[in-house]
Scaffold this motif. Structure first.
Motif, PDB file in Angstrom:
ATOM      1  N   ARG A  49       0.831  -1.204   0.000  1.00  0.00           N
ATOM      2  CA  ARG A  49       0.000   0.000   0.000  1.00  0.00           C
ATOM      3  C   ARG A  49       0.867   1.256   0.000  1.00  0.00           C
ATOM      4  O   ARG A  49       0.642   2.192  -0.764  1.00  0.00           O
ATOM      5  CB  ARG A  49      -0.936   0.010   1.205  1.00  0.00           C
ATOM      6  N   GLY A 107      -7.600   0.505  -9.019  1.00  0.00           N
ATOM      7  CA  GLY A 107      -8.767   0.252  -8.174  1.00  0.00           C
ATOM      8  C   GLY A 107     -10.033   0.071  -8.987  1.00  0.00           C
ATOM      9  O   GLY A 107     -10.836  -0.831  -8.721  1.00  0.00           O
ATOM     10  N   GLN A 113      -9.923  -3.291 -10.770  1.00  0.00           N
ATOM     11  CA  GLN A 113     -10.163  -4.397  -9.840  1.00  0.00           C
ATOM     12  C   GLN A 113     -11.642  -4.510  -9.481  1.00  0.00           C
ATOM     13  O   GLN A 113     -12.170  -5.606  -9.356  1.00  0.00           O
ATOM     14  CB  GLN A 113      -9.303  -4.210  -8.583  1.00  0.00           C
ATOM     15  N   GLU A 114     -12.330  -3.383  -9.329  1.00  0.00           N
ATOM     16  CA  GLU A 114     -13.764  -3.420  -9.027  1.00  0.00           C
ATOM     17  C   GLU A 114     -14.553  -4.055 -10.168  1.00  0.00           C
ATOM     18  O   GLU A 114     -15.524  -4.764  -9.917  1.00  0.00           O
ATOM     19  CB  GLU A 114     -14.284  -2.010  -8.758  1.00  0.00           C
ATOM     20  N   PRO A 159     -13.402  -8.484 -10.234  1.00  0.00           N
ATOM     21  CA  PRO A 159     -13.046  -8.940  -8.875  1.00  0.00           C
ATOM     22  C   PRO A 159     -12.391 -10.317  -8.815  1.00  0.00           C
ATOM     23  O   PRO A 159     -11.714 -10.618  -7.843  1.00  0.00           O
ATOM     24  CB  PRO A 159     -14.385  -8.932  -8.143  1.00  0.00           C
ATOM     25  N   ASP A 160     -12.554 -11.126  -9.828  1.00  0.00           N
ATOM     26  CA  ASP A 160     -11.962 -12.469  -9.813  1.00  0.00           C
ATOM     27  C   ASP A 160     -10.742 -12.572 -10.707  1.00  0.00           C
ATOM     28  O   ASP A 160     -10.366 -13.656 -11.141  1.00  0.00           O
ATOM     29  CB  ASP A 160     -13.011 -13.499 -10.247  1.00  0.00           C
ATOM     30  N   LEU A 176      -4.661  -7.377  -3.534  1.00  0.00           N
ATOM     31  CA  LEU A 176      -6.091  -7.268  -3.227  1.00  0.00           C
ATOM     32  C   LEU A 176      -6.299  -6.811  -1.795  1.00  0.00           C
ATOM     33  O   LEU A 176      -7.135  -5.945  -1.530  1.00  0.00           O
ATOM     34  CB  LEU A 176      -6.784  -8.615  -3.464  1.00  0.00           C
ATOM     35  N   ALA A 177      -5.527  -7.366  -0.871  1.00  0.00           N
ATOM     36  CA  ALA A 177      -5.640  -6.964   0.527  1.00  0.00           C
ATOM     37  C   ALA A 177      -5.244  -5.504   0.700  1.00  0.00           C
ATOM     38  O   ALA A 177      -5.891  -4.755   1.439  1.00  0.00           O
ATOM     39  CB  ALA A 177      -4.778  -7.857   1.411  1.00  0.00           C
ATOM     40  N   LEU A 185      -5.515  -3.127  -1.480  1.00  0.00           N
ATOM     41  CA  LEU A 185      -6.554  -2.290  -2.058  1.00  0.00           C
ATOM     42  C   LEU A 185      -7.798  -2.237  -1.186  1.00  0.00           C
ATOM     43  O   LEU A 185      -8.508  -1.241  -1.154  1.00  0.00           O
ATOM     44  CB  LEU A 185      -6.934  -2.790  -3.455  1.00  0.00           C
ATOM     45  N   LYS A 186      -8.079  -3.320  -0.456  1.00  0.00           N
ATOM     46  CA  LYS A 186      -9.297  -3.419   0.338  1.00  0.00           C
ATOM     47  C   LYS A 186      -9.180  -2.776   1.704  1.00  0.00           C
ATOM     48  O   LYS A 186     -10.119  -2.150   2.177  1.00  0.00           O
ATOM     49  CB  LYS A 186      -9.695  -4.884   0.531  1.00  0.00           C
ATOM     50  N   GLU A 187      -8.049  -2.954   2.356  1.00  0.00           N
ATOM     51  CA  GLU A 187      -7.899  -2.464   3.728  1.00  0.00           C
ATOM     52  C   GLU A 187      -7.684  -0.961   3.749  1.00  0.00           C
ATOM     53  O   GLU A 187      -6.934  -0.432   2.935  1.00  0.00           O
ATOM     54  CB  GLU A 187      -6.714  -3.146   4.410  1.00  0.00           C
ATOM     55  N   PRO A 188      -8.318  -0.278   4.688  1.00  0.00           N
ATOM     56  CA  PRO A 188      -8.067   1.167   4.797  1.00  0.00           C
ATOM     57  C   PRO A 188      -6.630   1.417   5.224  1.00  0.00           C
ATOM     58  O   PRO A 188      -6.011   0.582   5.898  1.00  0.00           O
ATOM     59  CB  PRO A 188      -9.049   1.628   5.866  1.00  0.00           C
TER      60      PRO A 188
END
Length: 73
Positions: free
Chosen positions: A31, A47, A50-51, A54-55, A63-64, A66-69
């Motif tokens: 990140r 981003g 990826q949206e 998603p697969d 992926l983690a 991008l997802k985690e704040p």
């Protein structure tokens, strides 16, 4: 920059950080690297891609990241 180039670069960053035994540190490292060295447009494009896919082929650590704040551990 093409989506394929962004994916390739993100996955290369993840492969480097995958050597870190602590997954939270690896995710934070990815990140931070993307935040520090990628332009805002590159980050948005990855981003958004990826949206829509998603697969798809992004490394799980990317992926983690991008997802985690930011700052989450």
């Amino acid at each position: 920059m093409s989506s394929q180039n962004l994916i390739k670069m993100a996955n290369e960053i993840a492969r480097y950080f995958a050597t870190e035994p602590d997954q939270a540190l690896a995710v934070n490292g990815i990140r931070q690297h993307i935040k520090s060295f990628w332009t805002p447009g590159m980050r948005r494009d990855l981003g958004a891609w990826q949206e829509k896919h998603p697969d798809a082929v992004l490394h799980p650590l990317v992926l983690a990241a991008l997802k985690e704040p930011e700052g989450a551990t």
